[in-house]
Design an enzyme around this catalytic site. Structure first.
Site, short mmCIF file in Angstrom:
data_model
loop_
_atom_site.label_atom_id
_atom_site.label_comp_id
_atom_site.label_asym_id
_atom_site.label_seq_id
_atom_site.Cartn_x
_atom_site.Cartn_y
_atom_site.Cartn_z
N ASP A 148 3.96 39.60 16.24
CA ASP A 148 3.27 38.94 17.09
C ASP A 148 2.79 39.75 18.36
O ASP A 148 2.54 38.97 19.87
CB ASP A 148 4.66 38.54 18.13
CG ASP A 148 6.05 39.55 18.23
OD1 ASP A 148 5.61 40.63 18.19
OD2 ASP A 148 6.88 39.16 18.80
N SER B 156 3.83 43.01 23.82
CA SER B 156 3.33 42.51 24.63
C SER B 156 3.26 43.91 25.42
O SER B 156 1.87 44.05 26.05
CB SER B 156 4.52 42.07 25.97
OG SER B 156 3.66 41.25 26.80
N LYS C 196 7.55 36.13 26.08
CA LYS C 196 7.75 35.64 25.35
C LYS C 196 9.30 34.82 24.89
O LYS C 196 10.10 35.27 25.18
CB LYS C 196 6.42 35.02 24.36
CG LYS C 196 7.08 36.06 23.39
CD LYS C 196 8.30 35.32 21.89
CE LYS C 196 8.45 36.74 20.88
NZ LYS C 196 9.91 35.83 19.93
#
Length: 276
Positions: free
Chosen positions: A140, A108, A8
């Site tokens: 995140d 992630s 990202k």
């Protein structure tokens, strides 16, 4: 089974206040980028003499530290607390997303591990439940369960989907060999609310972002590492419509209207160019 965690970027990043727990409240827009790791999970043979229920091998990029602190392993351990029937697994993580770059690679990997375990062992978790597990492991991490553009508040865990389509642009990314520890980056920030929220700015034409869309970490990181600031200016010199540092890390990205052979301009650094 195998899955491919993506990266990202942050479109704007404002540190708005310091919390009583020592963390900081942020405002940012997360946008997915198709740089991919590869994560493979296999059930461990019952006779395999592993010292843990989840062992991991990381290849291509060296990651320092205790493997049992890797977010893939921690994701397994977290789910194992509630789903005792999960068998032991081997994990192989092939890294392409650069580390300490502000691109969310570890987060992630964590989120995609949760999704893969859910699929492998038919745990029946909804997207909301998987996001809740992911949030427990990193601010995140939850973003990557859906991997869709989102405005984030709090420490990055409060997500609000937004309709933002940058598919007409190419993104070029340059990551110098300069790690920027998150703790160090935050220590130099003076929290303040921006005059205009990044959520609103990204709805404007991309051509206006250069003057309005700010990453608060740039001021302190560029002062410590002027080489990173120079990369941003070089991207503008190469024709970027918008360029910025992503997150608190050292990766810098530029948005272009056409593909650029970015590796020719930064041959000694990690580079990537592709469609958004």
């Amino acid at each position: 089974m195998i899955t491919f965690p993506i990266a990202k970027i942050n479109l704007g990043l404002n540190v708005v206040e310091r919390r009583q727990d020592g963390f900081h409240n942020l405002e940012t827009v997360f946008y997915p980028v198709q740089i991919k790791d590869a994560l493979e999970l296999n059930i461990m043979n019952q006779h395999f003499p592993a010292k843990t229920d989840c062992d991991i091998k990381v290849s291509n990029i060296n990651i320092e530290g205790d493997e049992q602190r890797n977010l893939v392993v921690r994701a397994y351990q977290l789910l194992k607390q509630d789903f005792h029937q999960m068998p032991r697994v081997h994990a192989h993580l092939y890294k392409e997303i650069p580390t300490q770059a502000g691109m969310g690679g570890g987060s992630s990997d964590c989120a995609y591990a949760i999704m893969l375990l859910n699929e492998m062992f038919t745990l029946g978790l909804s997207e909301e439940q998987m996001m809740a597990y992911a949030t427990r492991l990193g601010a995140d991490c939850a973003f990557f369960i859906l991997s869709r553009p989102a405005y984030a508040e709090g420490i990055g865990e409060r997500l609000h989907p937004i309709e933002l389509n940058l598919s007409r642009y190419f993104i070029a990314i340059v990551r110098p060999d300069i790690p920027v520890p998150t703790k160090e980056a935050f220590s130099l920030i003076k929290p303040a609310h921006p005059a205009k929220c990044c959520r609103d700015i990204v709805m404007q034409p991309v051509e206006t972002w250069r003057n309005d869309l700010v990453n608060d970490f740039e001021q302190s990181v560029f002062a410590l590492h002027p080489e990173i600031a120079a990369i941003k200016q070089r991207l503008y010199g190469l024709g970027a419509i918008y360029a910025a540092m992503s997150g608190s890390g050292s990766a810098v990205f530029g948005l272009f209207t056409q593909e650029i052979k970015i590796n020719e301009y930064f041959p000694e650094m990690f580079t990537y160019c592709g469609k958004l």
